[in-house]
Enzyme design. Structure first.
Site, PDB file in Angstrom:
ATOM      1  N   TYR A 128      41.405  23.491  55.127  1.00 51.75           N
ATOM      2  CA  TYR A 128      40.957  22.406  54.341  1.00 51.75           C
ATOM      3  C   TYR A 128      39.582  23.136  53.553  1.00 51.75           C
ATOM      4  O   TYR A 128      39.334  23.090  52.238  1.00 51.75           O
ATOM      5  CB  TYR A 128      40.598  21.235  54.654  1.00 51.75           C
ATOM      6  CG  TYR A 128      39.893  20.046  53.904  1.00 51.75           C
ATOM      7  CD1 TYR A 128      40.492  19.609  52.543  1.00 51.75           C
ATOM      8  CD2 TYR A 128      38.636  19.437  54.456  1.00 51.75           C
ATOM      9  CE1 TYR A 128      39.668  18.744  51.793  1.00 51.75           C
ATOM     10  CE2 TYR A 128      37.877  18.792  53.378  1.00 51.75           C
ATOM     11  CZ  TYR A 128      38.275  18.297  52.203  1.00 51.75           C
ATOM     12  OH  TYR A 128      37.652  17.570  51.287  1.00 51.75           O
ATOM     13  N   TRP A 153      32.180  12.389  54.388  1.00 51.50           N
ATOM     14  CA  TRP A 153      32.150  11.177  54.973  1.00 51.50           C
ATOM     15  C   TRP A 153      32.722   9.965  53.995  1.00 51.50           C
ATOM     16  O   TRP A 153      31.942   9.144  54.032  1.00 51.50           O
ATOM     17  CB  TRP A 153      31.181  10.934  56.027  1.00 51.50           C
ATOM     18  CG  TRP A 153      30.985  11.805  57.078  1.00 51.50           C
ATOM     19  CD1 TRP A 153      31.224  13.017  57.332  1.00 51.50           C
ATOM     20  CD2 TRP A 153      30.321  11.345  58.323  1.00 51.50           C
ATOM     21  NE1 TRP A 153      30.932  13.738  58.534  1.00 51.50           N
ATOM     22  CE2 TRP A 153      30.166  12.438  59.265  1.00 51.50           C
ATOM     23  CE3 TRP A 153      29.718  10.252  58.720  1.00 51.50           C
ATOM     24  CZ2 TRP A 153      29.892  12.613  60.400  1.00 51.50           C
ATOM     25  CZ3 TRP A 153      29.160  10.197  60.084  1.00 51.50           C
ATOM     26  CH2 TRP A 153      29.493  11.208  61.006  1.00 51.50           C
TER      27      TRP A 153
END
Length: 295
Positions: A128, A153
């Site tokens: 990723y 996040w």
């Protein structure tokens, strides 16, 4: 002043949905697409769409974000996180437009305990992170006007994210374990969308191209975040216990420390960033309001 035409890709994702809310009341014209309307991995489709619709700004909210699955299907992650980004960059350059692109803290290694500045060494630890870094590099190679914003996040009332998962688990389960050895800052997608929107609507992007960091203010672990969510919602019956990352076996080495330094974006654009706890409460209020309307 003539209104601009702005393309928002990945418009059904967390950030894209927040951009929809803001775009609905904007002086400029926002055009929202997801893969059904525009496959950004199709170079010709992107070029045709951008030219035919006279797009001056592209906000790329599309991404392959399944960190675990990327390890098994890096080719697909590369296609969406890098090759598609190159397509958008080339289309923006052809129109002499500006590309806003969302990147990630995963381009860093995740070690140490110093907030990440934009010029720190990059060392992605998994598929990723590698593919997202390739997306950043593709923009640089094409040489279009671009603002790259790295975030971390991300959560909202839309889609799948940690906050929504914790809302469900702390309501349904008597006990859960949450890692405490990964530290960062929860980022409300609504705050990031508002920042992008403000830069566009305030015509502040020209001359300020480059890489920026955005997350909410403050620092916590995933365990701390889970505790705050449960407390705010009154889910007192669920016992939340801290645990180590290695108790959740994964092919991915997630960043142990991913706090982003926001000094540059605040200084350049005059952005005021709320503390993560303040934004969490705001998001939870919106979720409760939606549930109330639906019941």
């Amino acid at each position: 002043m003539q209104s601009k035409r702005i393309l928002v890709t990945g418009a059904n994702g967390q950030l894209g949905m927040e951009m929809r809310i803001l775009g609905a009341v904007a002086p400029n014209e926002y055009i929202f697409t997801d893969v059904e309307e525009l496959d950004i991995t199709d170079k010709k489709a992107v070029e045709d769409f951008v030219c035919q619709n006279n797009i001056q700004i592209i906000v790329n909210c599309a991404a392959y974000t399944n960190v675990d699955r990327a390890e098994e299907d890096e080719a697909t992650a590369e296609r969406i996180n890098a090759e598609a980004v190159r397509n958008l960059a080339e289309a923006a350059k052809r129109m002499d437009g500006t590309l806003f692109h969302i990147s990630t803290d995963y381009v860093f290694g995740g070690e140490g305990n110093t907030p990440r500045t934009e010029d720190m060494p990059l060392d992605p630890q998994g598929a990723y992170g590698r593919t997202k870094l390739h997306g950043e590099q593709a923009i640089a190679e094409v040489g279009c006007k671009a603002i790259i914003i790295r975030t971390a996040w991300l959560y909202s009332e839309f889609g799948k994210n940690f906050l929504l998962t914790m809302l469900r688990l702390t309501k349904e389960k008597p006990a859960i374990n949450v890692v405490f050895d990964q530290v960062g800052t929860p980022t409300y997608a609504g705050d990031l969308a508002l920042t992008i929107f403000s830069i566009i609507e305030g015509d502040m992007y020209a001359g300020n191209e480059g890489v920026y960091h955005f997350s909410n203010e403050g620092v916590c672990s995933w365990y701390d975040f889970a505790q705050e969510i449960a407390t705010a919602m009154g889910h007192k019956e669920c016992k939340i216990s801290p645990c180590h990352s290695d108790e959740f076996p994964s092919k991915v080495k997630r960043p142990a420390y991913s706090v982003l330094d926001k000094s540059k974006i605040k200084r350049t654009f005059g952005v005021e960033i709320p503390h993560w706890r303040e934004s969490m409460y705001y998001c939870l209020k919106r979720i409760v309001a939606q549930q109330t309307q639906q019941s």
